[in-house]
Design a protein around this motif. Structure first.
Motif, PDB file in Angstrom:
ATOM      1  N   ALA A   1       4.285   2.538   6.442  1.00 32.62           N
ATOM      2  CA  ALA A   1       2.845   2.314   6.334  1.00 32.62           C
ATOM      3  C   ALA A   1       2.089   3.599   6.634  1.00 32.62           C
ATOM      4  O   ALA A   1       2.519   4.410   7.462  1.00 32.62           O
ATOM      5  CB  ALA A   1       2.430   1.227   7.317  1.00 32.62           C
ATOM      6  N   LYS A   2       0.972   3.770   5.938  1.00 31.98           N
ATOM      7  CA  LYS A   2       0.088   4.922   6.170  1.00 31.98           C
ATOM      8  C   LYS A   2      -1.353   4.446   6.070  1.00 31.98           C
ATOM      9  O   LYS A   2      -1.626   3.439   5.417  1.00 31.98           O
ATOM     10  CB  LYS A   2       0.341   6.005   5.118  1.00 31.98           C
ATOM     11  N   PRO A   3      -2.272   5.171   6.692  1.00 31.14           N
ATOM     12  CA  PRO A   3      -3.676   4.753   6.642  1.00 31.14           C
ATOM     13  C   PRO A   3      -4.239   4.836   5.218  1.00 31.14           C
ATOM     14  O   PRO A   3      -3.906   5.773   4.482  1.00 31.14           O
ATOM     15  CB  PRO A   3      -4.383   5.775   7.544  1.00 31.14           C
ATOM     16  N   VAL A   4      -5.089   3.887   4.858  1.00 30.66           N
ATOM     17  CA  VAL A   4      -5.680   3.927   3.515  1.00 30.66           C
ATOM     18  C   VAL A   4      -6.662   5.092   3.388  1.00 30.66           C
ATOM     19  O   VAL A   4      -7.018   5.476   2.275  1.00 30.66           O
ATOM     20  CB  VAL A   4      -6.404   2.608   3.141  1.00 30.66           C
ATOM     21  N   SER A   5      -7.061   5.651   4.537  1.00 33.94           N
ATOM     22  CA  SER A   5      -7.978   6.794   4.465  1.00 33.94           C
ATOM     23  C   SER A   5      -7.355   7.937   3.656  1.00 33.94           C
ATOM     24  O   SER A   5      -8.061   8.708   3.012  1.00 33.94           O
ATOM     25  CB  SER A   5      -8.341   7.268   5.874  1.00 33.94           C
ATOM     26  N   GLU A   6      -6.019   8.011   3.667  1.00 35.74           N
ATOM     27  CA  GLU A   6      -5.338   9.027   2.853  1.00 35.74           C
ATOM     28  C   GLU A   6      -5.616   8.815   1.371  1.00 35.74           C
ATOM     29  O   GLU A   6      -5.727   9.767   0.608  1.00 35.74           O
ATOM     30  CB  GLU A   6      -3.823   8.964   3.088  1.00 35.74           C
ATOM     31  N   LEU A   7      -5.701   7.538   0.996  1.00 37.05           N
ATOM     32  CA  LEU A   7      -5.946   7.229  -0.414  1.00 37.05           C
ATOM     33  C   LEU A   7      -7.392   7.513  -0.763  1.00 37.05           C
ATOM     34  O   LEU A   7      -7.701   8.006  -1.861  1.00 37.05           O
ATOM     35  CB  LEU A   7      -5.609   5.765  -0.703  1.00 37.05           C
ATOM     36  N   GLU A   8      -8.288   7.217   0.185  1.00 39.63           N
ATOM     37  CA  GLU A   8      -9.709   7.530  -0.021  1.00 39.63           C
ATOM     38  C   GLU A   8      -9.869   9.023  -0.267  1.00 39.63           C
ATOM     39  O   GLU A   8     -10.592   9.438  -1.180  1.00 39.63           O
ATOM     40  CB  GLU A   8     -10.527   7.123   1.216  1.00 39.63           C
ATOM     41  N   ALA A   9      -9.160   9.794   0.554  1.00 40.52           N
ATOM     42  CA  ALA A   9      -9.255  11.245   0.429  1.00 40.52           C
ATOM     43  C   ALA A   9      -8.782  11.701  -0.943  1.00 40.52           C
ATOM     44  O   ALA A   9      -9.262  12.692  -1.492  1.00 40.52           O
ATOM     45  CB  ALA A   9      -8.433  11.921   1.518  1.00 40.52           C
ATOM     46  N   LYS A  10      -7.814  10.947  -1.489  1.00 33.17           N
ATOM     47  CA  LYS A  10      -7.311  11.298  -2.825  1.00 33.17           C
ATOM     48  C   LYS A  10      -8.235  10.800  -3.923  1.00 33.17           C
ATOM     49  O   LYS A  10      -7.934  10.945  -5.102  1.00 33.17           O
ATOM     50  CB  LYS A  10      -5.934  10.665  -3.036  1.00 33.17           C
ATOM     51  N   GLY A  11      -9.301  10.121  -3.508  1.00 30.86           N
ATOM     52  CA  GLY A  11     -10.288   9.665  -4.482  1.00 30.86           C
ATOM     53  C   GLY A  11     -10.002   8.316  -5.095  1.00 30.86           C
ATOM     54  O   GLY A  11     -10.514   7.990  -6.158  1.00 30.86           O
ATOM     55  N   TRP A  12      -9.167   7.499  -4.420  1.00 33.30           N
ATOM     56  CA  TRP A  12      -8.905   6.157  -4.940  1.00 33.30           C
ATOM     57  C   TRP A  12     -10.191   5.331  -4.868  1.00 33.30           C
ATOM     58  O   TRP A  12     -10.987   5.463  -3.937  1.00 33.30           O
ATOM     59  CB  TRP A  12      -7.837   5.445  -4.119  1.00 33.30           C
ATOM     60  N   ALA A  13     -10.361   4.468  -5.823  1.00 31.50           N
ATOM     61  CA  ALA A  13     -11.523   3.573  -5.825  1.00 31.50           C
ATOM     62  C   ALA A  13     -11.277   2.439  -4.837  1.00 31.50           C
ATOM     63  O   ALA A  13     -10.141   2.096  -4.517  1.00 31.50           O
ATOM     64  CB  ALA A  13     -11.733   2.993  -7.220  1.00 31.50           C
ATOM     65  N   GLN A  14     -12.370   1.864  -4.353  1.00 31.72           N
ATOM     66  CA  GLN A  14     -12.306   0.767  -3.395  1.00 31.72           C
ATOM     67  C   GLN A  14     -11.388  -0.344  -3.898  1.00 31.72           C
ATOM     68  O   GLN A  14     -10.523  -0.850  -3.180  1.00 31.72           O
ATOM     69  CB  GLN A  14     -13.716   0.219  -3.175  1.00 31.72           C
ATOM     70  N   LYS A  15     -11.558  -0.744  -5.146  1.00 32.55           N
ATOM     71  CA  LYS A  15     -10.755  -1.846  -5.713  1.00 32.55           C
ATOM     72  C   LYS A  15      -9.269  -1.515  -5.700  1.00 32.55           C
ATOM     73  O   LYS A  15      -8.431  -2.358  -5.408  1.00 32.55           O
ATOM     74  CB  LYS A  15     -11.202  -2.136  -7.159  1.00 32.55           C
ATOM     75  N   GLU A  16      -8.955  -0.262  -6.013  1.00 33.00           N
ATOM     76  CA  GLU A  16      -7.555   0.157  -6.031  1.00 33.00           C
ATOM     77  C   GLU A  16      -6.957   0.118  -4.631  1.00 33.00           C
ATOM     78  O   GLU A  16      -5.812  -0.291  -4.448  1.00 33.00           O
ATOM     79  CB  GLU A  16      -7.434   1.583  -6.582  1.00 33.00           C
ATOM     80  N   ILE A  17      -7.757   0.518  -3.671  1.00 38.70           N
ATOM     81  CA  ILE A  17      -7.286   0.504  -2.284  1.00 38.70           C
ATOM     82  C   ILE A  17      -7.054  -0.936  -1.823  1.00 38.70           C
ATOM     83  O   ILE A  17      -6.039  -1.258  -1.215  1.00 38.70           O
ATOM     84  CB  ILE A  17      -8.303   1.226  -1.364  1.00 38.70           C
ATOM     85  N   ASP A  18      -7.999  -1.812  -2.174  1.00 39.18           N
ATOM     86  CA  ASP A  18      -7.858  -3.220  -1.784  1.00 39.18           C
ATOM     87  C   ASP A  18      -6.578  -3.836  -2.341  1.00 39.18           C
ATOM     88  O   ASP A  18      -6.035  -4.782  -1.791  1.00 39.18           O
ATOM     89  CB  ASP A  18      -9.075  -4.022  -2.255  1.00 39.18           C
ATOM     90  N   GLU A  19      -6.101  -3.280  -3.451  1.00 44.64           N
ATOM     91  CA  GLU A  19      -4.886  -3.789  -4.086  1.00 44.64           C
ATOM     92  C   GLU A  19      -3.635  -3.486  -3.275  1.00 44.64           C
ATOM     93  O   GLU A  19      -2.595  -4.112  -3.489  1.00 44.64           O
ATOM     94  CB  GLU A  19      -4.709  -3.171  -5.482  1.00 44.64           C
ATOM     95  N   VAL A  20      -3.701  -2.481  -2.405  1.00 47.52           N
ATOM     96  CA  VAL A  20      -2.469  -2.054  -1.721  1.00 47.52           C
ATOM     97  C   VAL A  20      -2.496  -2.240  -0.204  1.00 47.52           C
ATOM     98  O   VAL A  20      -1.519  -1.957   0.481  1.00 47.52           O
ATOM     99  CB  VAL A  20      -2.145  -0.568  -2.030  1.00 47.52           C
ATOM    100  N   ARG A  21      -3.632  -2.701   0.319  1.00 44.23           N
ATOM    101  CA  ARG A  21      -3.709  -2.897   1.781  1.00 44.23           C
ATOM    102  C   ARG A  21      -2.594  -3.833   2.263  1.00 44.23           C
ATOM    103  O   ARG A  21      -2.214  -4.754   1.548  1.00 44.23           O
ATOM    104  CB  ARG A  21      -5.049  -3.540   2.149  1.00 44.23           C
ATOM    105  N   LEU A  22      -2.133  -3.616   3.497  1.00 45.60           N
ATOM    106  CA  LEU A  22      -1.122  -4.521   4.058  1.00 45.60           C
ATOM    107  C   LEU A  22      -1.719  -5.889   4.359  1.00 45.60           C
ATOM    108  O   LEU A  22      -1.004  -6.884   4.416  1.00 45.60           O
ATOM    109  CB  LEU A  22      -0.511  -3.924   5.328  1.00 45.60           C
ATOM    110  N   ALA A  23      -3.031  -5.943   4.607  1.00 43.19           N
ATOM    111  CA  ALA A  23      -3.726  -7.225   4.695  1.00 43.19           C
ATOM    112  C   ALA A  23      -4.634  -7.318   3.489  1.00 43.19           C
ATOM    113  O   ALA A  23      -5.503  -6.458   3.305  1.00 43.19           O
ATOM    114  CB  ALA A  23      -4.538  -7.298   5.985  1.00 43.19           C
ATOM    115  N   PHE A  24      -4.411  -8.320   2.678  1.00 45.58           N
ATOM    116  CA  PHE A  24      -5.158  -8.376   1.424  1.00 45.58           C
ATOM    117  C   PHE A  24      -5.527  -9.810   1.079  1.00 45.58           C
ATOM    118  O   PHE A  24      -4.923 -10.765   1.569  1.00 45.58           O
ATOM    119  CB  PHE A  24      -4.351  -7.741   0.287  1.00 45.58           C
ATOM    120  N   ILE A  25      -6.527  -9.940   0.232  1.00 52.11           N
ATOM    121  CA  ILE A  25      -6.977 -11.274  -0.165  1.00 52.11           C
ATOM    122  C   ILE A  25      -6.331 -11.611  -1.500  1.00 52.11           C
ATOM    123  O   ILE A  25      -6.174 -10.754  -2.358  1.00 52.11           O
ATOM    124  CB  ILE A  25      -8.524 -11.319  -0.244  1.00 52.11           C
ATOM    125  N   HIS A  26      -5.892 -12.844  -1.621  1.00 51.06           N
ATOM    126  CA  HIS A  26      -5.087 -13.190  -2.787  1.00 51.06           C
ATOM    127  C   HIS A  26      -5.317 -14.645  -3.151  1.00 51.06           C
ATOM    128  O   HIS A  26      -5.361 -15.510  -2.279  1.00 51.06           O
ATOM    129  CB  HIS A  26      -3.616 -12.968  -2.437  1.00 51.06           C
TER     130      HIS A  26
END
Length: 849
Positions: free
Chosen positions: A165-190
């Motif tokens: 596991a790694k912080p999603v902030s790393e993905l934000e830094a890479k410019g991932w969109a909010q929706k894309e990040i929500d797709e990979v969180r360890l806690a997610f809505i489904h």
RNA sequence: GCCGGUGUGGCGGAAUUGGUAGACGCGCUCGAUUCAAAAUCGAGUUUCUUAGGAAGUAUGGGUUCGAUUCCCAUCGCCGGUACCA
């Protein structure tokens, strides 16, 4: 009529010692930063599964594991360890809330009352817990950190490359969109079909369903939007990292089974212009695929169905939807319907029909299979029923009990490929390799590892649980977390907290609470009971910390690199629930750098079930429940403790026997009477039997007992240790006088098992230091050396004589003596002695015929 | 079906680098103590027996001088899981 006299006055001294220990904090365990902490001492962290404080009070099953850990803890303490042995309460969750609803009180009120009762019961059993470290999962100070850990999960993703596991902030830094990040969180809505219990008014995780069904609750499938935890990403690690742990094989196997790893391949078929991927463990049988099956819920069903088949397909899909999973599993009769569509088998371009059948589940693999009726029983049944072609593509060697006649059944074993083009002649193992290679080269598939484990459904529609510290944007529907500074986020006070049947949960009625701001509203679901128990073993190490869930110093001191807790004891009913969930959380915390180990429990042991006197599982309806309070009242805490340890091997299920309690009670009274006797008025006083002096025989048996008790504790076979102490006591009883030093030594051995009695006698004999604070006796091996030993003599393996000989007798002399024995010669006359086996110190075996 | 565990007296169970099967406890029998009982203390308690022994650790084989223990097969019981491809 006077009250029946007690064989020894446990009713007087047990409460006395309990208050003494409590007032003097005898079992307080200082940790890093605490007063009196000695960092040079080795540590030992021994943990019981904390109970949820039910209204029924303690069950006799609880003290089984608790006594075992108490003995181990006291033993380690006497051996110089800084022993962490804490206790707390798993007080959130369905059972607690169900009880509150039943008794029409607020869960906080019932929880508090139940907790108080449990604490009293545990204290009355004399367990050496450090009560300064008591925790309660419903305590706001605890909830704060449970929610904090949840936010760690929410703010993390699983990095495939590093398998962590790694912080999603790393993905934000890479410019991932909010929706894309929500797709990979360890806690997610489904949104997916979940296990909804109408009777409980909440959803349940896959792991919980059976347990609640057994209790009579109803559970059905229903599509709902829920919070999930992405435990599946850890499937491989949860299997691999289980291996080195010191856990019972049966529990490891249970977890492995539940995670359900299968190796195989994915194969992509073209179906009327759509790619449909199937998973198979037998890619080597691809040439034998004569049809394809989609699960009725498969998303492409409607798209590929031809107009002629549309009506039949729709009818069938509808019928399946109304069937519960249970019915689907029970009814092994194959049903299905053709879609009219065809798939192209990529390996030979053959057109094979695509069917829909409910024997294929949407929840496993891709919800589609290639059917190989020649070599799969289910496909065979289906093909027979619907008259589909059956092809042989493997010749299976005849092994015992396995069907090899392709006319009668599918031949399911491994063998040699036939009718399979370039695979012909290859063994199954090699054929698999070759076909996977081919699939990859032709971009038609790849090697694939499939797991049965599903993601963890983590939200509940209940009042009595940790609220999710999450917010929803009223306009965009985007979720976000509340600031950490607002933790703990407690559930609002409510008059009516009963489940409403509304899948948003009862909190939805608390409109003031929900409205966070003009723009934002709160999530109304709560966490399952497992949330609190996933990490409680960490909190005990540093229970009052307001800055951190555990300080790095405490984490470093109390934890091990290869599994945090040294020894964990608790019921095997949690093999795939709590034990799997907390392993998952611990790994996440490890990945994020919060703990140094990747496993929570280095060694784990599951005590067996204590059955009723009738041999059946204890239950109210059978009227065979034993209440620990009654046993303590009649026989005392020491007797209950000792009996539960004497019943048999700790890990075995065993029936309760009140006569057995009387047996160990008699033993304890016997120990008491070695030191004490009654005067003319019936008052207990020192007998005078304990005296200064020497007794070689008693010294020998006392030291033999040290050895046997040590071995018993170290191997968790307490029953044998108690036997040893019984034998030792019998020797004391028979002796005229018992040397004081030997008897004090014996009391030390007894003290972890029966701490009250041991302390009382020790103190009555004028000793001022508590046994709990003394060091474990040192075994004097020289006392165990015998000058004369008994040798058994066998003729052809049958016992014929016993010789008492000097311990240092030579082999030759031993053989001579053995052969000279009357009974031996009686059995060797008229026979020729062929061979004499002499095992020094043990036996002589004479082979004659 | 698959995975895991387990099988020893009337009962709970002991005995593991293969070496006295049934420790310890329960129950039962007998004795001491007692006016009597309870409690306590002592003796006995796998089965069969022609009294010398013989058989015996779920069953059948095997390895070994020797197997409750190791190996193979079978059966029973307990737990988990199951159209999982």
């Amino acid at each position: 009529m006077s009250e029946k006299r007690k064989p020894y006055p446990f009713d007087l001294f047990e409460p006395k010692w309990q208050s003494h220990w409590a007032e003097n904090k005898t079992y307080r365990t200082p940790g890093p930063g605490d007063e009196g902490f000695d960092p040079s001492k080795p540590k030992y962290y021994i943990l019981d599964m904390f109970p949820y404080p039910s209204g029924a009070g303690l069950h006799v099953g609880h003290p089984e594991g608790y006594t075992a850990t108490d003995i181990m803890g006291r033993y380690k303490r006497m051996n110089g360890f800084n022993v962490l042995h804490p206790m707390g309460w798993d007080a959130f969750g369905l059972p607690a809330e169900q009880y509150a609803i039943k008794t029409n009180q607020h869960p906080r009120v019932t929880t508090e009352a139940n907790t108080k009762n449990f604490r009293r019961q545990l204290q009355e059993l004399g367990f050496g817990y450090d009560w300064d470290r008591e925790i309660n999962t419903t305590d706001p100070k605890y909830v704060r950190w449970t929610q904090w850990i949840f936010l760690q999960l929410y703010n993390s993703y699983f990095c495939d490359e590093d398998q962590k596991a790694k912080p999603v902030s790393e993905l934000e830094a890479k410019g991932w969109a909010q929706k894309e990040i929500d797709e990979v969180r360890l806690a997610f809505i489904h949104e997916a079909p979940v296990n909804w219990s109408p009777s409980l008014g909440t959803v349940l995780s896959n792991e919980e369903v059976e347990e609640w069904k057994k209790k009579g609750e109803t559970v059905e499938r229903r599509p709902l939007r829920q919070w999930m935890l992405r435990i599946t990403r850890y499937a491989q690690r949860l299997i691999d990292e289980l291996e080195p742990l010191d856990w019972p094989e049966s529990i490891k196997s249970l977890q492995r089974n539940w995670i359900g790893r299968s190796e195989g391949a994915e194969v992509t078929f073209d179906v009327e212009g759509n790619d449909i991927t199937v998973f198979t463990t037998r890619p080597d049988t691809l040439f034998g695929a004569t049809y394809m099956v989609l699960a009725p819920e498969h998303p492409l069903v409607a798209k590929i169905t031809t107009d002629e088949n549309k009506e039949a397909v729709e009818t069938y899909v509808k019928a399946c939807a109304s069937k519960s999973d249970m019915d689907r599993g029970l009814d092994k009769d194959k049903t299905g319907v053709a879609t009219g569509a065809f798939a192209i088998n990529p390996v030979n371009d053959e057109k094979i029909p695509v069917w829909i059948a409910d024997y294929v589940m949407m929840g496993y693999g891709s919800g589609a299979i290639m059917a190989v009726p020649g070599h799969d029983e289910r496909d065979f049944d289906f093909a027979k029923k619907f008259d589909i072609e059956i092809k042989q593509v493997v010749t299976v060697a005849a092994t015992s009990g396995r069907e090899t006649n392709p006319e009668v059944a599918a031949t399911v074993g491994v063998g040699t490929a036939i009718n399979s083009g370039f695979l012909d002649g290859l063994k199954t193992k090699d054929a698999k390799k070759k076909i996977i290679h081919w699939l990859v080269e032709n971009k038609k598939g790849s090697k694939k590892i499939q797991f049965k484990l599903r993601d963890w459904l983590f939200s509940r529609q209940r009042y009595w649980g940790e609220p999710f510290p999450l917010l929803w944007d009223k306009e965009t529907g985007q979720h976000s977390s509340v600031p950490e500074s607002e933790l703990p986020l407690l559930q609002p006070e409510m008059e009516d907290f009963k489940p409403t049947g509304d899948p948003r949960g009862p909190l939805v009625n608390c409109t003031d609470w929900i409205d966070y701001s003009d723009k934002l509203r709160r999530e109304t679901n709560t966490m399952p009971q497992w949330a609190g128990s996933c990490w409680y073993y960490l909190r005990y190490c540093d229970p009052d910390n307001t800055e951190n869930f555990i300080s790095p110093e405490a984490e470093n001191y109390w934890g091990n690199d290869d599994g945090f807790v040294d020894f964990y004891v608790g019921g095997k009913e949690h093999a795939v629930l709590h034990l799997l969930y907390s392993r998952f959380w611990h790994k996440v915390l490890n990945d994020l750098g919060h703990v140094k180990s990747s496993e929570p429990f280095k060694k784990y042991f599951a005590p067996g079930l204590i059955m009723g006197e009738d041999g059946q599982k204890m239950s109210k309806s059978l009227g065979n429940v034993v209440n620990p309070d009654d046993v303590v009242e009649l026989y005392g805490a020491d007797s209950l403790r000792l009996y539960e340890m004497f019943m048999g091997p700790l890990d075995q299920d065993k029936p309760w026997a009140m006569k057995g309690v009387e047996g160990v009670h008699r033993f304890l009274a016997k120990v008491w009477r070695v030191a004490c006797s009654e005067d003319a008025e019936g008052k207990w006083q020192l007998s005078g039997k304990i005296a200064e002096g020497k007794n070689d025989d008693l010294a020998k048996i006392t030291h033999a007992t040290i050895k046997r008790v040590e071995e018993a504790i170290n191997t968790l076979r307490f029953n044998t240790g108690i036997s040893a102490m019984m034998e030792c006591t019998n020797a004391y009883t028979s002796a005229g006088e018992v040397p004081r030093d030997l008897f004090l030594t014996f009391l030390k051995l007894l003290s972890p098992f029966a701490p009250h009695l041991a302390e009382e006698i020790n103190s009555a004999l004028g000793e001022t230091e508590l046994l709990s604070e003394q060091t474990w006796p040192v075994l004097d091996e020289s006392l165990l050396v015998e000058s004369e030993i008994q040798i058994i003599v066998q003729v052809n393996g049958k016992l014929r004589a016993r010789l008492t000989v000097p311990a240092d007798i030579s082999k030759e002399d031993l053989e001579k003596q053995a052969l000279a024995d009357d009974n031996v010669s009686a059995h060797t006359t008229e026979k020729t002695v062929r061979k004499v086996i002499v095992i020094p110190g043990k036996l002589v075996n004479i082979v004659a015929n």
